[in-house]
Design an enzyme around this catalytic site. Structure first.
Site, PDB file in Angstrom:
ATOM      1  N   ASP A 512       1.541  -5.009  -1.135  1.00  0.00           N
ATOM      2  CA  ASP A 512       0.946  -4.313  -0.002  1.00  0.00           C
ATOM      3  C   ASP A 512       1.166  -2.810  -0.171  1.00  0.00           C
ATOM      4  OD1 ASP A 512      -0.241  -3.938   2.472  1.00  0.00           O
ATOM      5  OD2 ASP A 512       1.564  -4.422   3.617  1.00  0.00           O
ATOM      6  N   GLU A 515      -2.178   1.613  -1.963  1.00  0.00           N
ATOM      7  CA  GLU A 515      -3.310   2.533  -2.173  1.00  0.00           C
ATOM      8  C   GLU A 515      -2.941   3.753  -3.044  1.00  0.00           C
ATOM      9  OE1 GLU A 515      -3.942  -0.321   0.617  1.00  0.00           O
ATOM     10  OE2 GLU A 515      -2.437   1.247   0.891  1.00  0.00           O
TER      11      GLU A 515
END
Length: 928
Positions: A512, A515
């Site tokens: 997770d 980005e």
């Protein structure tokens, strides 16, 4: 005079060079001549000019909008055909600013809702562009030189470009444009190297010489798929732009975004820059997929992939037309000619790589929440699921299992029993998955936290321009970020996971915040001034800065600067994680990642992020799932019942019914909200959830076979209806229904307070999955009963679905007898197949450790043919054969020539039970 063609797919440019049908370039002697396809266009130009001037004059006389005095060349450009010359956000474009770029300025009324609409500043037909100076043959295609003699308006304009064209296959074309004299960053993605020029391409290629442009046609129909002469090519160091006409408005892909599956071309701009933000319309989300699929008139399809990892904008306009803008790299295009949409996706995956074969348990039901609070509370949910005999294969934990939110740790008080929980799961044939983030805590006393100490010692973190680890802030506080572009980081990641696995033997990993996400913009010290963090042009990213809620674009990584690698971060982490799991467990890896990039299906699946417990979020999960099917990541799903906010019993029941048909099915919610696992609801809702999960588990053999086909040749698993019915225009906008493979139609309820649902049934016979009753559709929208406990499922005629008596885990299910569901076509034929192996070993197909069966029906004879056999198949029996659509009551049924008892119902369903046939042996069954 240079001239940009008004957006059309039938009238190309003057001064063109044609590439012959077999892919050979014509000689430059054709320069300046009017090609045959330009003849007659003068009348078109005159008509457009006359009508445009007439409208303009009438507006002036009536005092209408607009009033500027425009050169006639600007009046030639209709509104929908205006390509934006001033795309900068947050700038009020004045006539002075626009004309300083040499462009046309015409104010237009604001669009409804204040949405950015028709550009006020647009390119005139004679705006300077590149000229194709030379074009020479190569072994695989051709190479050309492009020259710009007048500077464009962005700094560091590149005057000479190299054009490379490769006719790679009969259905794939590669066009690459880059700096002719200096090397530039290119995406480090392994792509197939072509050794031989295509012999019979189904496309033809034309070039406009001055201005340069590409025109690509489909030979069979003459449809122009690309026409880049509609606007100038711009190629500056940090601003690359190319536009094209589109042959239709039916455009899909270009992720990751939240919206309808079919994109709107109403002045819609899609930005690709990985960003941590709860899925919201109009925002750039977690991943970057610069690929689109377009359906042409008549049912043909093609796809276009821009291999570029920099920040990208794709501007869509209603002409129809499309503009690619990127702020780095090169223009590296792959075009896939299909001609059917399934083939386009297969051809795309031949370039980016086919998805990995998941373990069988990955296709079962997963349960998670942030906020269990302790391993004992987690364990209680697992036991409650078992007590109610609700299917569940995998239990997850979110970041609350960690000690201080630090990777590779678990809370020694609240999660002290975590190793025992995992041991218990394994004893019951279940699996355990936990979350990991790439931000590594940097504030612990030296010597107390090995992951940071060792990563620092080896130099494995993203660095500032000054060469020091870039420090941001994530869950554990101040953190450094692992540099997965460095191969040494992969080894460090493996060692960390090995150390943790020795205490908590996890089965899969959830990566997770990759980005990468950062709770501050850039770093604790901000970002330095310069062209990387403040480029001449910033695409329409959320936050208006490349560093908004992520790290500085100027951060240094092993392979390049973060400016180039940002969109690759999740892919690189997924690759390292999958590799580590293989080395640790020796079995197929299971990885779910938030951030993604093309080729990631080889290493991970994806969930659609931090959605909300709202009805619209449930609907948006379908176009999200279908988009990732296009992107080559078939293992995809959304958080069932929603992540944030509290669900209702009705919403969660309906969402569990839909989510049971996500390829990746996980119920997950956040902390401080009411529980939403199936055991938390009333007996009626709990039973409905259990029943639909049992349906999913019964279909695991069918779903597993679909994933095998995805792994082998790039088929989609969850599939839009138009993939199977491309000539049925009614299917092109459908995204409230979907198919599993070719043959199982899912029509979920997506609205509150209803007991019926409408769904579209393409032409043909469709059978109710549960009863076998048939619907013979001419292509109709039908209203169906849908009480809270019911999900409408239909089997397409001509299909054979392998199913199995469901158990509470996939391990139990795979040992149960099989039931083959046959859905006869109107001509009484059917076909299906089954891939079967041990469900978790590596490379079973590649090593031959599998069984593959093909099922056929013709002339009232069902045959099962074993094309490849393995020992696992001997442990499973085929118990039941259900045949839908048997029009006449049989007098007898023969199994391998021996008469067998059977049942036949009024709804034309023939059933033969207690077959007891080994899966490893072929057989035939005949009814008379």
């Amino acid at each position: 005079m240079k001239s940009y063609q008004k957006l059309t797919t039938t009238v190309p440019q003057p001064a063109a060079c044609r590439v012959e049908e077999e892919g050979a370039a014509s000689t430059p002697t054709g320069r300046g001549k009017l090609a045959p396809w330009w003849v007659g266009s003068g009348l078109l130009v005159a008509a457009v000019l006359l009508s445009t001037i007439t409208v303009w004059v009438l507006r002036q006389v009536s005092g209408g909008w607009p009033r500027p005095t425009l050169p006639p060349k600007c009046l030639l450009v209709p509104e929908n055909h205006r390509f934006d010359c001033y795309p900068e956000r947050h700038v009020v474009v004045t006539q002075e600013l626009c004309e300083s770029r040499g462009c046309c300025f015409m104010e237009t009324p604001p669009s409804a809702g204040g949405k950015r609409g028709v550009p006020w500043c647009f390119y005139p037909p004679d705006f300077p562009s590149y000229t194709l100076e030379s074009l020479n043959q190569t072994a695989l295609g051709m190479v050309g030189l492009l020259v710009r003699r007048e500077k464009a308006y962005y700094p560091q304009d590149i005057g000479m470009l190299r054009l490379d064209v490769e006719f790679q296959t009969d259905t794939r074309l590669h066009i690459k444009i880059t700096d002719a004299t200096n090397p530039r960053y290119e995406v480090p993605l392994e792509v197939p190297q072509t050794m031989k020029r295509a012999e019979n391409p189904i496309y033809s290629l034309d070039f406009s010489w001055d201005p340069f442009g590409v025109l690509l046609r489909r030979k069979a129909t003459g449809t122009v798929l690309l026409n880049t002469t509609v606007a100038p090519l711009i190629f500056a160091n940090q601003f690359l732009q190319i536009s094209t006409s589109l042959p239709s408005k039916f455009l899909y892909g270009l992720g990751e975004h939240r919206g309808t599956f079919l994109h709107s071309l109403d002045w819609n701009t899609l930005t690709l820059w990985a960003r941590d933000v709860a899925p919201t319309e109009s925002f750039n989300l977690y991943g970057s997929h610069p690929f689109y699929l377009l359906m042409e008139e008549g049912g043909d399809a093609h796809g276009v992939f821009l291999l570029n990892s920099n920040a990208i904008e794709v501007a869509l306009q209603p002409a129809p037309g499309l503009t690619w803008r990127t702020i780095g790299g090169v223009l590296d295009f792959y075009i896939f000619l299909g001609p059917d949409p399934n083939m386009v996706i297969q051809q795309y995956q031949q370039v980016i790589g086919f998805p990995a074969m998941p373990p069988l348990w990955a296709l079962s039901f997963h349960l998670c929440r942030w906020g269990y609070g302790s391993s004992n509370e987690t364990w209680e949910i697992v036991r409650a699921m078992r007590n109610y005999r609700i299917p569940q294969d995998v239990q997850w934990n979110d970041i609350d299992y960690m000690d201080g939110y630090r990777d590779f740790t678990f809370d020694p008080q609240k999660f002290a029993s975590l190793p025992s929980l995992v041991e218990d799961l394994h004893k019951h044939g279940q699996r355990y998955v936990m979350i990991l983030d790439p931000g590594i805590s940097s504030t612990n006393p030296h010597g107390s936290y090995w992951p940071f100490d060792e990563g620092l010692r080896r130099g494995l973190f993203l660095n500032t321009t000054q060469g020091q680890p870039l420090i941001g802030q994530v869950w554990p506080g101040f953190t450094a970020f692992a540099d997965f572009s460095n191969p040494d980081t992969h080894q460090w990641w493996l060692e960390n996971l090995q150390r943790f696995h020795a205490h908590v033997p996890f089965d899969g990993l959830w990566i997770d915040m990759n980005e990468p996400s950062n709770f501050m913009d850039g770093s604790e010290d901000g970002c330095p001034p310069g062209e990387l963090d403040s480029p001449p042009y910033t695409p329409a990213v959320l936050g208006d800065s490349l560093s908004a809620k992520t790290v500085c674009a100027s951060a240094k990584q092993k392979a390049s600067v973060h400016y180039n690698l940002h969109n690759l971060y999740g892919l690189m982490e997924a690759k390292a994680t999958a590799s580590a799991l293989i080395q640790i467990r020796g079995k197929r890896p299971f990885v779910i990642s938030r951030s993604t990039f093309p080729s990631q299906g080889q290493y991970s699946g994806h969930w659609l992020g931090d959605n909300r417990s709202q009805w619209k979020d449930m609907y948006y999960s379908i176009p999200g799932m279908l988009s990732f099917s296009l992107f080559g990541i078939p293992l995809v799903g959304a958080d069932i019942c929603g992540f944030s906010g509290s669900t209702s019993e009705e919403l969660c029941t309906r969402w569990m019914q839909l989510g049971a048909f996500y390829p990746f099915a996980r119920n997950h919610n956040t902390q401080n909200e009411q529980a939403q696992d199936p055991t938390a609801f009333s007996p009626a809702a709990r039973t409905a959830m259990k029943d639909v999960l049992l349906t999913r588990y019964s279909l695991l053999p069918f779903l597993y076979t679909l994933f095998h086909r995805a792994h082998l040749q790039g088929d989609t698993v969850a599939r839009p209806l138009f993939f199977e019915f491309p000539q049925d225009v009614a299917t092109l906008g459908l995204d409230r229904q979907f198919l599993w493979g070719q043959s199982l139609l899912v029509t979920p309820v997506l609205e509150p307070g209803v007991d019926s649902v409408t769904g579209y049934f393409p032409r043909g016979v469709w059978y109710d999955f549960y009863t076998g009753s048939s619907v013979n559709s001419s292509g109709e929208t039908l209203k169906m009963s849908a009480p809270l406990e019911h999900l409408n499922l239909h089997v397409r005629e001509g299909a054979i679905l392998p199913t199995q008596k469901p158990g509470t885990t996939s391990e139990v299910t795979r040992g149960n007898p099989m039931r083959l569901i046959v859905a006869l076509s109107s001509s009484a034929t059917a076909w299906g197949d089954l891939f079967w192996d041990d469900g978790e070993s590596l490379d079973t197909f590649e090593q031959g450790s599998y069984s593959y069966l093909v099922f056929n029906v013709t002339q009232n004879i069902f045959t099962s043919t074993v094309l490849h056999a393995s020992t696992e198949a001997t442990e499973v029996t085929i118990g039941t054969l259900s045949i839908f659509g048997v029009r006449q009551p049989p007098s007898k049924v023969l199994l391998n020539g021996q008469e067998r008892p059977f049942s036949y119902l009024d709804n034309q369903v023939l059933t033969v039970t207690d077959l007891g046939l080994s899966l490893s042996r072929g057989f035939s069954l005949r009814w008379l």
